[in-house]
Design an enzyme around this catalytic site. Structure first.
Site, PDB file in Angstrom:
ATOM      1  N   GLU A 205      10.456   0.696  -9.461  1.00 41.61           N
ATOM      2  CA  GLU A 205      11.062   1.738  -8.621  1.00 41.61           C
ATOM      3  C   GLU A 205      12.200   2.452  -9.326  1.00 41.61           C
ATOM      4  O   GLU A 205      13.303   2.627  -8.791  1.00 41.61           O
ATOM      5  CB  GLU A 205      11.506   1.151  -7.276  1.00 41.61           C
ATOM      6  CG  GLU A 205      10.327   0.701  -6.429  1.00 41.61           C
ATOM      7  CD  GLU A 205      10.680   0.358  -4.994  1.00 41.61           C
ATOM      8  OE1 GLU A 205       9.799   0.474  -4.135  1.00 41.61           O
ATOM      9  OE2 GLU A 205      11.835  -0.024  -4.740  1.00 41.61           O
ATOM     10  N   GLU A 387       2.790  -2.215  -4.649  1.00 41.32           N
ATOM     11  CA  GLU A 387       3.507  -2.739  -3.473  1.00 41.32           C
ATOM     12  C   GLU A 387       3.046  -1.975  -2.246  1.00 41.32           C
ATOM     13  O   GLU A 387       2.993  -0.746  -2.258  1.00 41.32           O
ATOM     14  CB  GLU A 387       5.033  -2.594  -3.597  1.00 41.32           C
ATOM     15  CG  GLU A 387       5.692  -3.553  -4.552  1.00 41.32           C
ATOM     16  CD  GLU A 387       7.208  -3.461  -4.508  1.00 41.32           C
ATOM     17  OE1 GLU A 387       7.765  -3.091  -3.439  1.00 41.32           O
ATOM     18  OE2 GLU A 387       7.837  -3.739  -5.535  1.00 41.32           O
TER      19      GLU A 387
END
Length: 490
Positions: A205, A387
């Site tokens: 991320e 994810e």
């Protein structure tokens, strides 16, 4: 016979975790202190924070979330306080439960497991000449256990953390010194594990992280954040080039937080704000996936209050030759935006057409299909969903069993949307690793009650409990989906 919901025969099914939320064992096996080790638990009402001490002895507690990151003074010393709970120290103790946990994952039919290696377990300060052999052995044991079940590793090299020494000595990713430390660390991983690991992620991320815990940078303003991001871009590109050299046939990506975003209305001003807002995320994918800074980079910097960042003469060529092989991303929700809203990479305003989780995250399965198409249309490289999941409050019975039909419904809808993107829209997708197969500590709030797993872990928000693992109702459901390669979604 192939059905509308079937997946490619080589599709990768698995789960994903992060070491400081899952692994534990923070003072074992020669592991050094990590930037996340001084981060407390929290809740929706009480944000997580770091515990730091000034030279005069005063303790300060700056907020640690990448959404609510506070500046940190230059002369602080991290301290542990007796009245605080630090979730990274024990997490849910994968360090001692890895054999049991991997067996549980294999029982669901996983053929891949995404986990992050703890940088300070390999290089305790980040500056050692030789790696910590006990740290290498732990991950050897994990990977060898996975191989018993024909499960491939997907390794995140850096998951929002770094050795605390690199934070205090160099101001983390603000310094190019950390680029060299990272590449040395990655080289060690490639040389030691590369014969058993095809899939790698350089960062987690990267478009969302900022502040002291995730990047080690004391300032949380725009210029500090985007300068740190540039140094991470260079580190990633150098690492991808090195990985291609050391691991023939290896595949190297990075991971982005790519929850979907819609304009609040069709007013031209809202539509244009949405374009600019979406570029808050595209900026990172464009640089790493295309190998150069986009035309709108300077306009974006100006919106964040600065004119330029420092780019060394050789950096542009490094970025060009170190592009990612695939684009990995997390998907949890969607939001809306309109003219006048602030600039952000994750979050936004709630969509009135969507239901929400107990933590206020809108549930939008179609948004996943939208996002998959959006990324592939732009970058034209394979994608990997690494994810996706729902944080929920599970009520376990006396045996630890949870009837989590809400989780089954969530995955039924999202996996079906993913199948449509692959089979109808022809988006090339390598695989899917849900977050997280076994309950772990929530990143955003540091809570345990915000549970994601198909397996229940007996532990509360302060780390108390037997740590016993018990499969939930969703465990058998996902097992059936995987063993039919998606056909059961029909």
């Amino acid at each position: 016979m192939k059905t509308a919901k079937s997946f490619p025969t080589n599709f990768l099914w698995g789960g994903a975790t992060a070491d400081f939320q899952y692994e534990g064992g923070f003072n074992e096996g020669g592991r050094g202190l990590l930037s996340r080790d001084f981060e407390t638990n929290g809740s929706q009402a009480n944000p997580r924070h770091h515990t730091l001490k000034l030279p005069n002895g005063k303790v300060i507690t700056p907020r640690s979330s990448f959404i609510l990151a506070d500046d940190v003074p230059a002369d602080v010393e991290p301290v542990f306080l007796a009245d605080q709970y630090y979730p990274s120290h024990q997490a849910v103790d994968f360090y001692h439960h890895y054999k049991e946990d991997i067996k549980l994952m294999a029982g669901m039919g996983f053929n891949i497991f995404r986990f992050s290696i703890c940088w300070s377990r390999i290089f305790p300060t980040g500056e050692e000449n030789e790696p910590n052999q006990a740290g290498l052995k732990f991950y050897d044991d994990v990977i060898n256990e996975m191989k018993k079940y024909d499960m491939e590793p997907l390794i995140t090299i850096c998951h929002d953390e770094l050795p605390m020494n690199l934070v205090l000595k160099y101001n983390g990713w603000a310094s190019r010194k950390v680029i060299d430390a990272y590449v040395k660390y990655a080289k060690t991983l490639f040389e030691h594990f590369g014969d058993r690991c095809r899939y790698w992620l350089t960062f987690n991320e990267i478009n969302a992280v900022r502040g002291f815990g995730p990047t080690g940078v004391r300032k949380a303003d725009g210029q500090a954040r985007y300068q740190a991001a540039h140094n991470m871009f260079v580190a990633s590109a150098k690492t991808v080039k090195l990985g291609h050299k050391l691991i023939p046939g290896g595949s190297f990506g990075a991971m982005f937080a790519m929850s979907e975003l819609y304009p609040a209305t069709c007013k031209p001003e809202d539509m244009f704000h949405h374009l600019q807002e979406r570029r808050e995320n595209w900026y990172f994918i464009d640089v790493m996936g295309r190998g150069y800074y986009p035309s709108y980079a300077e306009e974006l910097w100006q919106r964040h209050g600065f004119e330029k960042i420092t780019i060394d003469p050789d950096d542009k060529e490094i970025l060009k030759t170190g592009q990612l092989d695939y684009i990995a991303f997390s998907y949890y929700r969607s939001n809306i935006t309109k003219k006048g809203d602030g600039w952000f990479n994750v979050g936004g305003s709630a969509n009135p057409y969507l239901d929400k989780t107990p933590w206020g995250w809108p549930v939008d399965p179609l948004g996943l299909r939208y996002c998959m198409n959006e990324i592939y249309d732009r970058i034209q490289k394979p994608i990997f969903i690494v994810e996706n999941g729902i944080g929920a409050i599970d009520q376990a019975d006396e045996n630890g069993y949870v009837e989590d039909d809400y989780r089954i419904e969530y995955f039924q809808q999202h996996l079906s949307a993913m199948a449509d993107a692959i089979n109808i829209d022809h988006v090339p997708c390598l695989g899917y690793t849900m977050w997280a197969p076994i309950d772990l500590v929530s990143l955003s709030t540091g809570e345990m009650k915000k549970r994601y797993g198909f397996v229940y872990v007996d532990m509360d928000d302060e780390g108390h409990g037997s740590l016993t693992r018990t499969p939930k109702k969703s465990y058998q459901w996902i097992k059936h989906v995987i063993e039919t390669n998606g056909a059961a979604l029909e």
